[in-house]
Design a protein around this motif. Structure first.
Motif, PDB file in Angstrom:
ATOM      1  N   MET A  69       0.826  -1.213   0.000  1.00  0.00           N
ATOM      2  CA  MET A  69       0.000   0.000   0.000  1.00  0.00           C
ATOM      3  C   MET A  69       0.858   1.260   0.000  1.00  0.00           C
ATOM      4  SD  MET A  69      -3.646   0.463   1.795  1.00  0.00           S
ATOM      5  CE  MET A  69      -3.354   0.999   3.407  1.00  0.00           C
ATOM      6  N   TRP A  70       0.328   2.299  -0.612  1.00  0.00           N
ATOM      7  CA  TRP A  70       1.181   3.487  -0.731  1.00  0.00           C
ATOM      8  C   TRP A  70       1.370   4.221   0.584  1.00  0.00           C
ATOM      9  CZ3 TRP A  70      -1.865   7.747   0.281  1.00  0.00           C
ATOM     10  CH2 TRP A  70      -3.232   7.604   0.033  1.00  0.00           C
ATOM     11  N   LEU A  71       0.538   3.892   1.572  1.00  0.00           N
ATOM     12  CA  LEU A  71       0.753   4.523   2.886  1.00  0.00           C
ATOM     13  C   LEU A  71       2.102   4.119   3.462  1.00  0.00           C
ATOM     14  CD1 LEU A  71      -2.742   4.395   4.575  1.00  0.00           C
ATOM     15  CD2 LEU A  71      -1.511   6.364   3.705  1.00  0.00           C
ATOM     16  N   VAL A  72       2.502   2.894   3.141  1.00  0.00           N
ATOM     17  CA  VAL A  72       3.810   2.425   3.597  1.00  0.00           C
ATOM     18  C   VAL A  72       4.896   3.305   3.010  1.00  0.00           C
ATOM     19  CG1 VAL A  72       5.439   0.523   3.519  1.00  0.00           C
ATOM     20  CG2 VAL A  72       2.999   0.070   3.809  1.00  0.00           C
ATOM     21  N   ARG A  73       4.734   3.613   1.715  1.00  0.00           N
ATOM     22  CA  ARG A  73       5.736   4.444   1.076  1.00  0.00           C
ATOM     23  C   ARG A  73       5.769   5.834   1.662  1.00  0.00           C
ATOM     24  NH1 ARG A  73       6.249   3.715  -5.224  1.00  0.00           N
ATOM     25  NH2 ARG A  73       5.693   1.545  -4.954  1.00  0.00           N
ATOM     26  N   GLU A  74       4.577   6.315   1.993  1.00  0.00           N
ATOM     27  CA  GLU A  74       4.502   7.632   2.617  1.00  0.00           C
ATOM     28  C   GLU A  74       5.253   7.614   3.939  1.00  0.00           C
ATOM     29  OE1 GLU A  74       0.580   9.108   2.837  1.00  0.00           O
ATOM     30  OE2 GLU A  74       1.107  10.753   4.178  1.00  0.00           O
ATOM     31  N   LEU A  75       5.037   6.532   4.674  1.00  0.00           N
ATOM     32  CA  LEU A  75       5.702   6.387   5.979  1.00  0.00           C
ATOM     33  C   LEU A  75       7.212   6.375   5.791  1.00  0.00           C
ATOM     34  CD1 LEU A  75       4.814   5.879   8.896  1.00  0.00           C
ATOM     35  CD2 LEU A  75       5.216   3.474   8.489  1.00  0.00           C
ATOM     36  N   LEU A  76       7.665   5.608   4.795  1.00  0.00           N
ATOM     37  CA  LEU A  76       9.099   5.522   4.552  1.00  0.00           C
ATOM     38  C   LEU A  76       9.658   6.870   4.133  1.00  0.00           C
ATOM     39  CD1 LEU A  76       9.494   2.099   2.751  1.00  0.00           C
ATOM     40  CD2 LEU A  76      10.306   2.777   5.005  1.00  0.00           C
ATOM     41  N   PHE A  77       8.870   7.585   3.326  1.00  0.00           N
ATOM     42  CA  PHE A  77       9.323   8.888   2.852  1.00  0.00           C
ATOM     43  C   PHE A  77       9.551   9.834   4.025  1.00  0.00           C
ATOM     44  CE2 PHE A  77       8.585  13.132   1.046  1.00  0.00           C
ATOM     45  CZ  PHE A  77       9.454  13.094  -0.024  1.00  0.00           C
ATOM     46  N   HIS A  78       8.729   9.708   5.022  1.00  0.00           N
ATOM     47  CA  HIS A  78       8.843  10.613   6.179  1.00  0.00           C
ATOM     48  C   HIS A  78       9.550   9.950   7.343  1.00  0.00           C
ATOM     49  CE1 HIS A  78       6.494  13.659   4.315  1.00  0.00           C
ATOM     50  NE2 HIS A  78       5.558  12.787   4.016  1.00  0.00           N
ATOM     51  N   ARG A  79      10.344   8.931   7.035  1.00  0.00           N
ATOM     52  CA  ARG A  79      10.907   8.145   8.132  1.00  0.00           C
ATOM     53  C   ARG A  79      11.773   8.982   9.062  1.00  0.00           C
ATOM     54  NH1 ARG A  79      13.205   6.829   3.376  1.00  0.00           N
ATOM     55  NH2 ARG A  79      15.451   7.103   3.160  1.00  0.00           N
ATOM     56  N   LYS A  80      12.431   9.985   8.484  1.00  0.00           N
ATOM     57  CA  LYS A  80      13.322  10.805   9.329  1.00  0.00           C
ATOM     58  C   LYS A  80      12.556  11.411  10.482  1.00  0.00           C
ATOM     59  CE  LYS A  80      16.933  11.993   6.114  1.00  0.00           C
ATOM     60  NZ  LYS A  80      16.334  12.117   4.774  1.00  0.00           N
ATOM     61  N   GLN A  81      11.337  11.795  10.176  1.00  0.00           N
ATOM     62  CA  GLN A  81      10.508  12.396  11.213  1.00  0.00           C
ATOM     63  C   GLN A  81      10.217  11.396  12.334  1.00  0.00           C
ATOM     64  OE1 GLN A  81       6.581  13.446   9.849  1.00  0.00           O
ATOM     65  NE2 GLN A  81       5.941  13.631  11.965  1.00  0.00           N
ATOM     66  N   HIS A  82      10.250  10.119  11.970  1.00  0.00           N
ATOM     67  CA  HIS A  82       9.773   9.114  12.921  1.00  0.00           C
ATOM     68  C   HIS A  82      10.872   8.432  13.707  1.00  0.00           C
ATOM     69  CE1 HIS A  82       5.828   9.694  11.500  1.00  0.00           C
ATOM     70  NE2 HIS A  82       6.038   9.182  10.305  1.00  0.00           N
ATOM     71  N   TYR A  83      12.118   8.539  13.228  1.00  0.00           N
ATOM     72  CA  TYR A  83      13.198   7.806  13.893  1.00  0.00           C
ATOM     73  C   TYR A  83      13.197   8.017  15.405  1.00  0.00           C
ATOM     74  CZ  TYR A  83      15.484   6.435   9.545  1.00  0.00           C
ATOM     75  OH  TYR A  83      15.766   5.865   8.351  1.00  0.00           O
ATOM     76  N   LEU A  84      13.235   9.302  15.772  1.00  0.00           N
ATOM     77  CA  LEU A  84      13.343   9.609  17.201  1.00  0.00           C
ATOM     78  C   LEU A  84      12.125   9.092  17.961  1.00  0.00           C
ATOM     79  CD1 LEU A  84      15.003  13.101  17.412  1.00  0.00           C
ATOM     80  CD2 LEU A  84      15.806  10.923  18.325  1.00  0.00           C
ATOM     81  N   ASN A  85      10.978   9.237  17.331  1.00  0.00           N
ATOM     82  CA  ASN A  85       9.759   8.735  17.982  1.00  0.00           C
ATOM     83  C   ASN A  85       9.881   7.252  18.268  1.00  0.00           C
ATOM     84  OD1 ASN A  85       8.427  11.121  17.973  1.00  0.00           O
ATOM     85  ND2 ASN A  85       7.532  10.786  15.959  1.00  0.00           N
TER      86      ASN A  85
END
Ligand code: ADP
Ligand code: MG
Lengths: 352, 218
Positions: A1-17
């Motif tokens: 699903m493309w939501l996964v890709r969206e998540l990966l695209f914004h992964r930098k935002q999520h690392y710390l979280n």
């Protein structure tokens, strides 16, 4: 699903979280697991004392013969009175031959009191190892001016919940040599149904019962309290990390308002955006959760293999905890998601 | 049919009010290709935003097929975006992390429709992008991106296509191709509104509306 890709695209935002969440989840889980196995350890210890013996302590004066009646009434065969008082550095105990059967302390030499000794009220005594040493290994011991022949010496005692054998001198129950306070205790097994009777006989505060199950109960309550306090502290760290996640999601929404705008132009409703963001933060949190879980497993393996403590992680037991954590993560994602849904196309795409 | 009656829109800035639209009245018939021209800052984008429903006028009526869009609630607005109007931007606005297929599927996703890659390939063929389905936006040239955006609008099957200077970032040849595609959309039955300040491109439209300082001058 493309939501996964969206998540990966914004992964930098999520690392710390992910890291923060993983640590918080790790803390919560490790506290839960450790305090669980500690509690298990303690109750195992207590259980391994092997004492299905009940100790009954009676306050105030009692007739010396009531206990015999009590035992025959409730079909108690293994039982002994335990009248003790302090004499110099010794604890002098009047008891009968069943005491040995109840606790099986083991003999260094000689024998324990037997029925004949008791019947005749012979001046014989069995001493604990320390008392034996204190008495300079003599074969008699003098108590309040009465001389007793030592017929046996007990082994140095292992843990025993109730009695410190080592400093004790055991004499036939018929003797009462005390000049001051004498403690009236009784030991017996299989007296499960006796409690109502005791309450009738001595009143609610006239006696005290200690047995394995009541001990387990109190230690259980205590370790439960400790566990709760620790869990609370760990939850604070979880709350901190969740706040951080909410915060960074909110910041991320500002950055991503452009994408939200495009989606809205393409016909996404506020609810669509809301769901996408809720799903995203849920996923992010659960990645942290899984990492925390893996960490806990590894650490527990490590501790176990290092021989410090035997920990086995009961995943089923912690399932409810995991579920609650996951739910907390989900709920915390809702507010940022709601904010994301509210962004209007004008704000998103049209920058002044 | 789109009908605007005396539309006004004022931006309130900190120290001044900018009257971007000042009494616009116009009609855009179904199935037409209308060009809107005017100097930069005359309110073309503002007008388009109002027609698209992204922005609301301060005063005046916006009638779409006889219904008053001013009064639409959020759900009606979402339906409006899904099925009625769509915008094509100068900056293309493709989602950077999705490939062309997925970008094109975006409006379908929100319309709860499906299309397989073959069907999308057919649409890509129409805009001359056959074989580019798996490319990501950053791998495409400006003209290709705009064509992908056009394909995205095509599969959305909206009735009105608004294009806000779709050719502004493109060279002449690409610009010409895009406008030809827009004309094709009109033949397809869509209503097309094209904002441009290129005279030659405007001449290809059925009708030219010229704005000046928030007024319609012709
Ligand atoms: N978001 C905004 N906030 C404030 N003023 C704006 C905004 N958008 C446009 N304007 C002003 O409104 C006027 C019309 O803008 P716009 O519709 O973008 O013109 P055009 O697209 O024809 O170049 C301009 O003077 C512009 O400065
Ligand atoms: Mg403009």
């Amino acid at each position: 699903m493309w939501l996964v890709r969206e998540l990966l695209f914004h992964r930098k935002q999520h690392y710390l979280n992910v890291v923060a969440n993983a640590m918080a989840v790790f803390l919560v889980l490790i506290v839960s697991v450790l305090s669980d196995s500690l509690a298990h350890g303690i109750s195992d210890e207590i259980g391994s004392l092997g004492l299905d013996v009940t100790m009954l302590q009676v306050y105030g004066e009692v007739n010396d013969y009531w206990f015999e009646d009590f035992c025959s009434e409730f079909d108690i065969t293994k039982a002994t009175p335990y009248y003790s008082f302090r004499y110099e550095e010794l604890s002098v105990v009047s008891c009968n031959d069943k005491l040995y059967e109840l606790f099986e302390p083991g003999l260094l030499k000689g024998r324990f009191l037997n029925e004949t000794d008791l019947r005749n009220n012979d001046n014989v005594a069995v001493v604990g190892s320390e008392a034996y040493e204190k008495n300079d290994r003599k074969d008699t011991v003098e108590i309040n001016g009465v001389e007793f022949r030592i017929i046996g010496v007990l082994n140095r005692s292992e843990n025993n919940l109730f009695i410190d054998y080592d400093k004790s001198v055991f004499i036939p129950v018929g003797y009462d040599l005390s000049t001051g306070v004498r403690n009236h205790s009784y030991y017996y097994v299989d007296g499960r149904y006796a409690e109502p009777y005791l309450e009738d006989a001595f009143g609610e505060n006239g006696y005290m019962l200690i047995n394995q199950s009541s001990l387990l109960k109190t230690t259980g309550q205590m370790s439960d309290l400790v566990r709760k306090v620790l869990l609370f502290i760990a939850s604070v760290s979880l709350a901190v990390s969740l706040t951080g996640m909410i915060n960074s999601m909110l910041a991320g929404i500002k950055e991503r308002s452009y994408e939200i705008g495009i989606k809205k132009v393409m016909g996404a409703s506020a609810l669509d955006i809301y769901c996408e963001f809720a799903l995203e933060s849920f996923t992010v949190f659960n990645i942290g959760l899984v990492i925390g879980l893996i960490l806990v497993t590894l650490i527990c393996r490590l501790i176990t293999s290092a021989g410090i403590m035997d920990i086995c992680v009961d995943y089923m037991e912690n399932l409810r905890l995991l579920f609650r954590l996951s739910l907390a993560g989900f709920v915390c994602g809702l507010y940022p998601a709601w904010r994301a849904g509210r962004i209007s196309i004008m704000d998103a795409i049209r920058k002044v | 049919m789109i009908k605007l009656v005396d539309i006004c829109r004022t931006y309130h800035l900190k120290n001044q009010d900018v009257k971007a639209l000042d009494g616009i009245s116009l009609e855009i018939p179904d199935g037409s290709l209308t060009a809107i021209t005017g100097h930069s800052g005359c309110g073309k984008t503002t007008l388009l935003n109002i027609i698209a429903g992204y922005d609301r006028p301060d005063s005046g009526l916006y009638l779409y097929d006889g219904r008053l869009v001013n009064d639409y609630d959020e759900r009606q607005m979402t339906d409006f975006y899904r099925h009625e109007v769509s915008m094509i931007f100068q900056e293309f606005h493709l989602l950077p992390y999705l490939n062309v297929y997925e970008n094109i599927r975006l409006p379908l996703h929100y319309q709860k429709r499906r299309m397989n890659n073959k069907e999308i390939d057919a649409v890509l063929g129409q805009v001359g992008l056959r074989g580019y389905g798996r490319f990501c936006p950053h791998q495409l040239s400006g003209g290709q991106k705009q064509r992908a955006a056009l394909a995205r609008t095509l599969v959305g099957e909206v009735r009105v296509v608004l294009a806000d200077e779709p050719t502004g970032a493109l060279d002449r040849e690409n610009a010409y191709n895009i406008v030809k595609l827009l004309k094709g959309m009109k033949e397809y039955g869509m209503t097309v509104v094209l904002v441009t300040h290129d005279e030659d491109i405007a001449m290809m439209a059925d009708r030219i509306i010229t704005l000046e300082n928030g007024h319609v001058v012709s």
